[in-house]
Design a protein around this motif. Structure first.
Motif, PDB file in Angstrom:
ATOM      1  N   ARG A   1       0.843  -1.199   0.000  1.00 44.91           N
ATOM      2  CA  ARG A   1       0.000   0.000   0.000  1.00 44.91           C
ATOM      3  C   ARG A   1       0.886   1.261   0.000  1.00 44.91           C
ATOM      4  O   ARG A   1       0.994   1.960  -0.992  1.00 44.91           O
ATOM      5  N   ASP A   2       1.564   1.521   1.092  1.00 41.70           N
ATOM      6  CA  ASP A   2       2.308   2.779   1.227  1.00 41.70           C
ATOM      7  C   ASP A   2       3.458   2.849   0.232  1.00 41.70           C
ATOM      8  O   ASP A   2       3.741   3.906  -0.341  1.00 41.70           O
ATOM      9  N   GLY A   3       4.132   1.710   0.031  1.00 45.63           N
ATOM     10  CA  GLY A   3       5.259   1.695  -0.892  1.00 45.63           C
ATOM     11  C   GLY A   3       4.803   1.889  -2.326  1.00 45.63           C
ATOM     12  O   GLY A   3       5.248   2.801  -3.018  1.00 45.63           O
TER      13      GLY A   3
ATOM     14  N   ILE B   1       2.252   1.799  15.599  1.00 46.95           N
ATOM     15  CA  ILE B   1       2.865   3.036  15.100  1.00 46.95           C
ATOM     16  C   ILE B   1       3.359   2.836  13.662  1.00 46.95           C
ATOM     17  O   ILE B   1       3.805   1.744  13.294  1.00 46.95           O
ATOM     18  N   HIS B   2       3.239   3.900  12.887  1.00 43.51           N
ATOM     19  CA  HIS B   2       3.642   3.898  11.471  1.00 43.51           C
ATOM     20  C   HIS B   2       4.740   4.946  11.332  1.00 43.51           C
ATOM     21  O   HIS B   2       4.494   6.136  11.499  1.00 43.51           O
ATOM     22  N   LEU B   3       5.947   4.479  11.027  1.00 42.18           N
ATOM     23  CA  LEU B   3       7.086   5.394  11.002  1.00 42.18           C
ATOM     24  C   LEU B   3       7.733   5.438   9.629  1.00 42.18           C
ATOM     25  O   LEU B   3       7.745   4.442   8.903  1.00 42.18           O
ATOM     26  N   HIS B   4       8.269   6.588   9.303  1.00 39.07           N
ATOM     27  CA  HIS B   4       9.055   6.723   8.081  1.00 39.07           C
ATOM     28  C   HIS B   4      10.510   6.944   8.471  1.00 39.07           C
ATOM     29  O   HIS B   4      10.797   7.376   9.583  1.00 39.07           O
ATOM     30  N   ASN B   5      11.406   6.655   7.536  1.00 37.47           N
ATOM     31  CA  ASN B   5      12.832   6.738   7.862  1.00 37.47           C
ATOM     32  C   ASN B   5      13.483   7.942   7.189  1.00 37.47           C
ATOM     33  O   ASN B   5      14.681   7.945   6.911  1.00 37.47           O
TER      34      ASN B   5
ATOM     35  N   GLY C   1      11.351   5.067   2.262  1.00 36.42           N
ATOM     36  CA  GLY C   1      10.076   5.659   2.667  1.00 36.42           C
ATOM     37  C   GLY C   1       9.755   5.185   4.071  1.00 36.42           C
ATOM     38  O   GLY C   1      10.162   5.779   5.072  1.00 36.42           O
ATOM     39  N   ASN C   2       9.026   4.092   4.148  1.00 33.58           N
ATOM     40  CA  ASN C   2       8.758   3.472   5.445  1.00 33.58           C
ATOM     41  C   ASN C   2      10.057   2.873   5.965  1.00 33.58           C
ATOM     42  O   ASN C   2      11.018   2.709   5.223  1.00 33.58           O
ATOM     43  N   ILE C   3      10.067   2.512   7.247  1.00 30.22           N
ATOM     44  CA  ILE C   3      11.218   1.764   7.725  1.00 30.22           C
ATOM     45  C   ILE C   3      11.227   0.415   7.002  1.00 30.22           C
ATOM     46  O   ILE C   3      10.201  -0.087   6.554  1.00 30.22           O
TER      47      ILE C   3
END
Ligand code: ZN
Length: 318
Positions: free
Chosen positions: A13-15, A209-213, A251-253
């Motif tokens: 989804r996010d990627g 939790i939803h984290l980005h790097n 993007g995301n971790i």
């Protein structure tokens, strides 16, 4: 700290929604199946947004139907509104996440909705879920996005965030989540935000939790969240999607690095790490132009590192 951690894969989804290339449906299925076979228990497989806006997500119904056939897998989706939730329920998603940007400017820019409108939308979604037969009701999460700061408004006042968390729960969400959409979080901010939000919604209503790097603090932020008692962390295989503002940053971790950290610390994920590393090949083949991120895949596992012994989701379900 919890000893068992749920790694929730959000790459499909996010990627995928962040990149131009469209992954063919069959390759999405192969990716999801391979990751589930490696022991990943929850995957956000797509979002129910108009295909005109996000052609990458046009096949989400089909992907949900497919993912539901994988034993032991929780099939999660993102929805922007009631219409998306209807489609998600029809397709049979187990978990629905509605993002609410705590920055109203960001909410208007991204979803074209005010806070009041999103709260109304969440109330309507909760009502729709309540109409479903009891054993078919999806879990409903309201995700507080830009919670660690917004590119348009900067830091958002804490009372505003807490009020929105309360209103989402009042509207009928099962829980709220924290989302560092902009990659502004740091470990201290993560700790303080978890304490503050749990203070108003209770411990059981904030677990993930939803984290980005974006600025390299992704895993440090994960550790802070785990030490504060959360047990669910979003991540994306190969960190795909990247960060449009920070070339070179994932993007995301990255799921592979996250799983390595957790297992090195002796925490249980149920994931077969060597097998997870193999899943990257599917993405490499399907998205030849996309850079993949992560340190563990390049460096390999340390000498003497014993990966967690796991049973596949399929075996666990049998
Ligand atoms: Zn994200």
């Amino acid at each position: 700290m919890h000893t068992e951690i749920l790694v929730s894969e959000v790459g499909p989804r996010d990627g995928l929604q962040s990149i131009g290339q469209i992954m063919p449906t069959e390759q999405k299925k192969a990716w999801i199946a391979a990751e589930a076979a490696a022991g990943v228990r929850e995957i956000e497989v797509g979002s129910f947004v108009p295909p005109k806006l996000l052609p990458q997500m046009a096949d989400t119904s089909e992907i949900v139907s497919f993912a539901r056939t994988i034993p032991g897998l929780t099939v999660a989706v993102l929805v922007p509104n009631l219409r998306g939730a209807q489609a998600a329920i029809e397709a049979g998603a187990h978990k629905i996440t509605l993002p609410l940007s705590v920055s109203e400017s960001h909410s208007l820019a991204n979803l074209r909705r005010t806070h009041d409108q999103i709260i109304e939308e969440s109330r309507a979604i909760a009502a729709l879920i309540a109409e479903q037969p009891e054993d078919q009701r999806p879990h409903f999460e309201g995700s507080l996005s830009t919670v660690f700061g917004c590119t348009l408004e900067g830091a958002i006042p804490l009372p505003q965030i807490l009020r929105l968390a309360e209103r989402l729960m009042d509207a009928g969400c099962d829980e709220v989540g924290l989302s560092d959409t902009t990659g502004y979080a740091d470990p201290r901010a993560v700790r303080e935000m978890i304490k503050a939000v749990r203070g108003v919604v209770g411990e059981d209503a904030l677990t993930g939790i939803h984290l980005h790097n974006t600025r390299g603090l992704g895993l440090a932020n994960v550790l802070a969240a785990l030490e504060e008692g959360l047990n669910t962390v979003d991540s994306s295989l190969g960190g795909i999607g990247g960060c449009p503002f920070a070339p070179g940053a994932s993007g995301n971790i990255v799921t592979e690095d996250l799983v390595f950290m957790l297992q090195a610390m002796g925490l249980k994920t149920g994931i077969d790490l060597p097998r997870l590393l193999e899943v990257r090949k599917i993405i490499e083949q399907a998205l030849s132009e996309e850079p993949l991120y992560g340190f563990t895949p390049d460096a390999g596992l340390p000498l003497g590192f014993t990966p967690e012994t796991v049973t596949s989701a399929k075996e666990a379900a049998e």
